[in-house]
Design a protein around this motif. Structure first.
Motif, PDB file in Angstrom:
ATOM      1  N   MET A  34       0.850  -1.195   0.000  1.00  0.00           N
ATOM      2  CA  MET A  34       0.000   0.000   0.000  1.00  0.00           C
ATOM      3  C   MET A  34       0.893   1.255   0.000  1.00  0.00           C
ATOM      4  SD  MET A  34      -2.535  -1.397   3.027  1.00  0.00           S
ATOM      5  CE  MET A  34      -3.731  -0.097   2.907  1.00  0.00           C
ATOM      6  N   PRO A  35       1.670   1.463  -1.051  1.00  0.00           N
ATOM      7  CA  PRO A  35       2.681   2.527  -1.032  1.00  0.00           C
ATOM      8  C   PRO A  35       2.138   3.941  -0.871  1.00  0.00           C
ATOM      9  CG  PRO A  35       2.452   1.609  -3.236  1.00  0.00           C
ATOM     10  CD  PRO A  35       1.637   0.749  -2.318  1.00  0.00           C
ATOM     11  N   GLU A  36       0.905   4.171  -1.218  1.00  0.00           N
ATOM     12  CA  GLU A  36       0.328   5.516  -1.119  1.00  0.00           C
ATOM     13  C   GLU A  36      -0.205   5.827   0.279  1.00  0.00           C
ATOM     14  OE1 GLU A  36       0.713   7.668  -3.607  1.00  0.00           O
ATOM     15  OE2 GLU A  36       1.756   6.026  -4.600  1.00  0.00           O
ATOM     16  N   THR A  37      -0.335   4.817   1.127  1.00  0.00           N
ATOM     17  CA  THR A  37      -0.890   5.014   2.463  1.00  0.00           C
ATOM     18  C   THR A  37       0.218   5.449   3.420  1.00  0.00           C
ATOM     19  OG1 THR A  37      -2.522   3.287   2.044  1.00  0.00           O
ATOM     20  CG2 THR A  37      -2.184   3.938   4.342  1.00  0.00           C
ATOM     21  N   PRO A  38       0.065   6.623   4.049  1.00  0.00           N
ATOM     22  CA  PRO A  38       1.089   7.049   5.008  1.00  0.00           C
ATOM     23  C   PRO A  38       1.105   6.157   6.247  1.00  0.00           C
ATOM     24  CG  PRO A  38      -0.677   8.692   4.850  1.00  0.00           C
ATOM     25  CD  PRO A  38      -0.995   7.604   3.887  1.00  0.00           C
ATOM     26  N   VAL A  39       2.312   5.898   6.737  1.00  0.00           N
ATOM     27  CA  VAL A  39       2.504   5.078   7.932  1.00  0.00           C
ATOM     28  C   VAL A  39       3.353   5.877   8.914  1.00  0.00           C
ATOM     29  CG1 VAL A  39       3.454   2.935   8.863  1.00  0.00           C
ATOM     30  CG2 VAL A  39       2.398   2.941   6.585  1.00  0.00           C
ATOM     31  N   ILE A  40       2.911   5.890  10.168  1.00  0.00           N
ATOM     32  CA  ILE A  40       3.672   6.537  11.238  1.00  0.00           C
ATOM     33  C   ILE A  40       4.035   5.478  12.260  1.00  0.00           C
ATOM     34  CG2 ILE A  40       3.634   8.217  13.121  1.00  0.00           C
ATOM     35  CD1 ILE A  40       1.529   9.790  11.560  1.00  0.00           C
ATOM     36  N   LEU A  41       5.307   5.442  12.623  1.00  0.00           N
ATOM     37  CA  LEU A  41       5.761   4.604  13.721  1.00  0.00           C
ATOM     38  C   LEU A  41       5.840   5.505  14.942  1.00  0.00           C
ATOM     39  CD1 LEU A  41       6.729   1.637  14.148  1.00  0.00           C
ATOM     40  CD2 LEU A  41       9.037   2.550  14.107  1.00  0.00           C
ATOM     41  N   PHE A  42       4.986   5.239  15.932  1.00  0.00           N
ATOM     42  CA  PHE A  42       4.893   6.041  17.155  1.00  0.00           C
ATOM     43  C   PHE A  42       5.378   5.153  18.285  1.00  0.00           C
ATOM     44  CE2 PHE A  42       2.003   7.924  20.542  1.00  0.00           C
ATOM     45  CZ  PHE A  42       2.675   9.131  20.631  1.00  0.00           C
ATOM     46  N   THR A  43       6.563   5.421  18.788  1.00  0.00           N
ATOM     47  CA  THR A  43       7.164   4.495  19.734  1.00  0.00           C
ATOM     48  C   THR A  43       7.985   5.193  20.803  1.00  0.00           C
ATOM     49  OG1 THR A  43       8.501   2.484  19.912  1.00  0.00           O
ATOM     50  CG2 THR A  43       9.207   4.113  18.294  1.00  0.00           C
ATOM     51  N   LEU A  44       8.149   4.504  21.892  1.00  0.00           N
ATOM     52  CA  LEU A  44       8.965   4.982  22.994  1.00  0.00           C
ATOM     53  C   LEU A  44      10.432   4.626  22.783  1.00  0.00           C
ATOM     54  CD1 LEU A  44       8.813   6.353  25.779  1.00  0.00           C
ATOM     55  CD2 LEU A  44       8.423   4.114  26.769  1.00  0.00           C
ATOM     56  N   TYR A  45      10.704   3.685  21.908  1.00  0.00           N
ATOM     57  CA  TYR A  45      12.041   3.138  21.734  1.00  0.00           C
ATOM     58  C   TYR A  45      12.912   3.968  20.795  1.00  0.00           C
ATOM     59  CZ  TYR A  45       9.886  -0.777  24.037  1.00  0.00           C
ATOM     60  OH  TYR A  45       9.220  -1.551  24.939  1.00  0.00           O
ATOM     61  N   THR A  46      13.356   5.111  21.257  1.00  0.00           N
ATOM     62  CA  THR A  46      14.203   5.965  20.432  1.00  0.00           C
ATOM     63  C   THR A  46      15.644   5.502  20.429  1.00  0.00           C
ATOM     64  OG1 THR A  46      14.555   7.461  22.287  1.00  0.00           O
ATOM     65  CG2 THR A  46      12.754   7.991  20.796  1.00  0.00           C
ATOM     66  N   ASP A  47      16.042   4.708  21.411  1.00  0.00           N
ATOM     67  CA  ASP A  47      17.430   4.255  21.472  1.00  0.00           C
ATOM     68  C   ASP A  47      17.731   3.147  20.466  1.00  0.00           C
ATOM     69  OD1 ASP A  47      15.715   2.574  22.931  1.00  0.00           O
ATOM     70  OD2 ASP A  47      17.364   1.801  24.134  1.00  0.00           O
TER      71      ASP A  47
END
Length: 93
Positions: free
Chosen positions: A45-58
């Motif tokens: 689904m290349p046109e669908t935006p995806v956001i990764l929302f996570t606490l794991y920044t390290d």
């Protein structure tokens, strides 16, 4: 409409069926993590935006997201930053 998935595999299945305007994933998910699920979703689904929302920044999530071609928002930055990113991706320019 909002859908909730129990894991990465479920997220992929539900997204393919419901064709959402935006997909929000966490990095820490059972079976397939958010980065793995996002890779499949961006391929299918290349046109669908995806956001990764996570606490794991390290874990270098921002670099992983750039490589996959999805957006990254840290939970440390909070809901206002997430909502601003959602608006930017969904609202017409």
């Amino acid at each position: 409409m909002v859908r909730e998935a129990v894991d990465g595999v479920d997220a992929i299945e539900k997204a393919k069926k419901s064709k959402p305007d935006l997909i929000l994933l966490d990095l820490a998910m059972p079976r397939l993590n958010g980065a793995e699920a996002a890779t499949v979703l961006k391929s299918d689904m290349p046109e669908t935006p995806v956001i990764l929302f996570t606490l794991y920044t390290d874990l270098h999530a921002d670099f992983i997201c750039a490589a996959i071609g999805i957006d990254f928002v840290s939970k440390v930055d909070g809901i206002p930053k997430l909502l601003a990113r959602v608006d930017a991706l969904l609202l017409p320019n």
